[in-house]
Design an enzyme around this catalytic site. Structure first.
Site, PDB file in Angstrom:
ATOM      1  CG  HIS A 139     -36.301   2.184 -24.336  1.00  0.00           C
ATOM      2  ND1 HIS A 139     -35.528   1.058 -24.500  1.00  0.00           N
ATOM      3  CD2 HIS A 139     -37.005   1.989 -23.183  1.00  0.00           C
ATOM      4  CE1 HIS A 139     -35.738   0.215 -23.508  1.00  0.00           C
ATOM      5  NE2 HIS A 139     -36.648   0.757 -22.698  1.00  0.00           N
ATOM      6  CD  GLU A 141     -32.627   3.995 -28.518  1.00  0.00           C
ATOM      7  OE1 GLU A 141     -31.550   3.388 -28.390  1.00  0.00           O
ATOM      8  OE2 GLU A 141     -33.432   4.183 -27.568  1.00  0.00           O
ATOM      9  CB  CYS A 169     -32.524  -2.306 -25.622  1.00  0.00           C
ATOM     10  SG  CYS A 169     -34.202  -1.789 -26.079  1.00  0.00           S
ATOM     11  CB  CYS A 172     -34.471   0.475 -29.406  1.00  0.00           C
ATOM     12  SG  CYS A 172     -35.327   1.210 -27.998  1.00  0.00           S
TER      13      CYS A 172
END
Length: 242
Positions: A139, A141, A169, A172
């Site tokens: 992701h 991040e 999410c 993360c």
């Protein structure tokens, strides 16, 4: 716009266990929600020394872990040593730095771009590379965090701010809290994203509140909705693309 800060303060006394009259243990309401917003007091050296005596010993913590007797190991810690939530304002630099994250999102496999900053300066950039790397954890991040620690000591993440085009999410947000990143600013919310793409609909705020109830070390501020419309344009384009 979500405005939440979770911060850790140390106090002077162990919380008393409550009876079954509708309030839970350790200052929680009967439904398990924490009572936010309690401030720790200012103490001189002697008071601080006295409060240290209320903290559990390592043996007490290990014993509680071993026997798993009612409640939580966190019951051993003073209520004031746990996290709490306070409101924080939007800052003047937020839109400028969010534009950096959104520009990265436009180049990502999915419209998630992130920048890690300190004092208004971008330290590292990340974007969603899930397809290119065949890595479901890549992701925006997470890529930014990995790039940061590839060239800097992880301790330098403490006190930074992370900007992301989409609300982090649960994975993360957990990583953000573990890294000690002090503030998260996002554009589109998880509900916005879930209406367009597949998404785990657990908000960053929910993760922060959960950590506030179960982690005595968590400290993170959250601001949401910055340049939301610009970010959603990318998610809308992704939804209609083949």
């Amino acid at each position: 716009m979500v405005l939440l800060a979770v911060t850790c303060k140390f106090g002077v006394a162990m919380p008393e266990r409550q009876d079954r009259s509708g309030r839970g243990r350790n200052g929680q309401n009967g439904d398990g929600r924490a009572n936010w917003g309690q401030e720790g007091d200012h103490r001189d050296g002697s008071a601080a020394a006295a409060s240290a005596k209320t903290l559990p010993s390592r043996r007490a913590v290990l014993t509680a872990l071993a026997i798993g007797a009612g409640g939580s190991v966190l019951d051993l810690f003073p209520r004031e040593a746990r996290a709490e939530a306070i409101l924080v304002p939007v800052r003047p630099e937020d839109e400028r730095l969010m534009r950096e994250a959104i520009a990265l999102a436009a180049e990502a496999d999915y419209p998630f771009g992130a920048v890690i900053t300190r004092d208004g300066q971008v330290l590292v950039r990340g974007l969603n590379l899930g397809r290119r790397l065949a890595d479901p954890t890549a992701h925006g991040e997470m890529v930014a965090i990995r790039r940061f620690v590839a060239t800097r000591p992880p301790e330098e993440l403490k006190g930074t701010t992370l900007y992301t085009s989409g609300e982090p999410c649960a994975m993360c947000m957990g990583a953000i809290i573990w890294c000690g990143i002090s503030r998260v600013v996002f554009a589109a919310s998880v509900d916005d994203i879930a209406a367009r793409l597949g998404q785990i609909t657990m908000s960053a705020q929910a993760v922060a509140q959960l950590m506030a109830r179960h982690a005595p070390f968590a400290q993170v501020e959250i601001t949401g909705g910055v340049l939301r419309t610009e970010a959603l344009a990318l998610f809308d384009a992704k939804k209609t693309s083949p």
